[in-house]
Design an enzyme around this catalytic site. Sequence first.
Site, PDB file in Angstrom:
ATOM      1  N   ASP A  67      -6.888  -3.519  -5.981  1.00 62.34           N
ATOM      2  CA  ASP A  67      -6.475  -2.234  -5.385  1.00 62.34           C
ATOM      3  C   ASP A  67      -5.018  -1.895  -5.717  1.00 62.34           C
ATOM      4  O   ASP A  67      -4.619  -0.730  -5.760  1.00 62.34           O
ATOM      5  CB  ASP A  67      -6.598  -2.276  -3.854  1.00 62.34           C
ATOM      6  CG  ASP A  67      -7.785  -3.053  -3.338  1.00 62.34           C
ATOM      7  OD1 ASP A  67      -8.197  -4.021  -3.995  1.00 62.34           O
ATOM      8  OD2 ASP A  67      -8.286  -2.722  -2.253  1.00 62.34           O
ATOM      9  N   ASP A  78       0.794  -1.235   0.000  1.00 63.19           N
ATOM     10  CA  ASP A  78       0.000   0.000   0.000  1.00 63.19           C
ATOM     11  C   ASP A  78       0.824   1.281   0.000  1.00 63.19           C
ATOM     12  O   ASP A  78       0.283   2.358   0.250  1.00 63.19           O
ATOM     13  CB  ASP A  78      -0.935   0.008   1.223  1.00 63.19           C
ATOM     14  CG  ASP A  78      -2.124  -0.924   1.024  1.00 63.19           C
ATOM     15  OD1 ASP A  78      -2.671  -0.951  -0.092  1.00 63.19           O
ATOM     16  OD2 ASP A  78      -2.505  -1.629   1.975  1.00 63.19           O
TER      17      ASP A  78
HETATM   18  N1  GLY Z   1      -7.416  -1.059  -0.392  1.00 65.13           N
HETATM   19  C1  GLY Z   1      -8.408  -1.498   0.510  1.00 65.13           C
HETATM   20  C2  GLY Z   1      -9.759  -0.988   0.208  1.00 65.13           C
HETATM   21  O1  GLY Z   1     -10.046  -0.462  -0.840  1.00 65.13           O
HETATM   22  O2  GLY Z   1     -10.594  -1.141   1.081  1.00 65.13           O
END
Ligand code: GLY
Length: 400
Positions: A176, A117
């Site tokens: 994501d 992330d």
């Molecule tokens: N990246 C995690 C979400 O979109 O909840």
Amino acid sequence: MSYKIKSYFTVVIMLVFTTNIFSSKNTKPDEWVQKAIDRAEYRLLDAAKIYKSSKLNPRTFENGKIIYAGSNDWTCGFFPGSLWYMFELTKNEKFKTEAEYYTELNDAVQFRKNTHDLGFMLYCSYGNGLRLTGDTAYKKVLITGAKSLETRFKPKVGLIKSWDSRKQWQYPVIIDNMMNLEFLMEVSKMTGDKKLKDICISHADKTIKNHYRADNSCFHVVDYDSITGVVLHKQTAQGFADNSSWARGQAWGLYGFTMMYRETKNPKYLEQAQKIAAYILNYPTLPKDKIPFWDYNAPNIPNEPRDASAAAITASALFELSSYVKNHPEYFKTAEIILKNLSSYEYFSTKGENGFFILKHSTGNYPKKSEIDVPLNYADYYYLEAIVRYMKIKKISYKK
Ligand code: GLY
């Protein structure tokens, strides 16, 4: 008064009158956006003041309590990112001071190698800071962070690994993750490190191949064999079912492939983004106000929570996509509808409520019964980004 002077005044008055009619017609569509920025200014300056003593970034407001995002939380870059966008929109120096403070709380993130992330965490905070101030210390953080993220790419698999701690998967990659590529692309340009760009291209290509279904919706999680790179599972973590369309996941994909087209000019990414846009825009469960339910296939639609964060991400992506494709006016139109609706009090908080976040009605993780119908810092971030993009396209600027 002579006849000549009289008629001169008549012409001047008529001109003033007609100009006013036309100018009010031209300025009217922008009044809502001016007001939205004014209101966002109060919300975020209050939030920045109130949450400062925690030395943490605010994430959400749930059950009457503020929840914070420390430097191990994927959402820790969004609040500072929102402050940077507010600085860009308003030029109010108070936002710059606050943005610097909240950005620098994330200093330790650059060294993390146990998460994918880093794009969200560093690019939204330090990336916007660098863009708006040119601060070279921020550039250093981004370069270190990109090197950390690079360690999560295994050439044999050809993708960046998303999560480490989920025992049921070997090498999980979530949709994501497309959002982290913008960060690597930027650092690749900054440093001339072509390997980072190659990683992004490999990740995007494999995502098209393995995440997308025939109808152009996507799975949330694809798990790979960590030695051979063979696909093992196609599942969900935050959606309703493995084969359903989790709303935010569709939005991440749309945004990610639009960005990949911007960065590479490879038409296959534009085509992919357009296919995703067609899926989202034509899906029968997309409500009239274009703010999706948390999953396009949630079982009790219309009695399901909405996800304003998915709408904000979609709007921001559609504005960008609209600038590459001229024969699809629905991209811009839909994004504008989303933005207008998010700016109405149906979704926009009233002063003092909602933990000082801007938007209401987002859904974080429905299957875990977590963050349902709440504000989320990333909903605010992509909403403000969409406003910035809207104003650039319309060539309008905020006036106090
Ligand atoms: N990246 C995690 C979400 O979109 O909840």
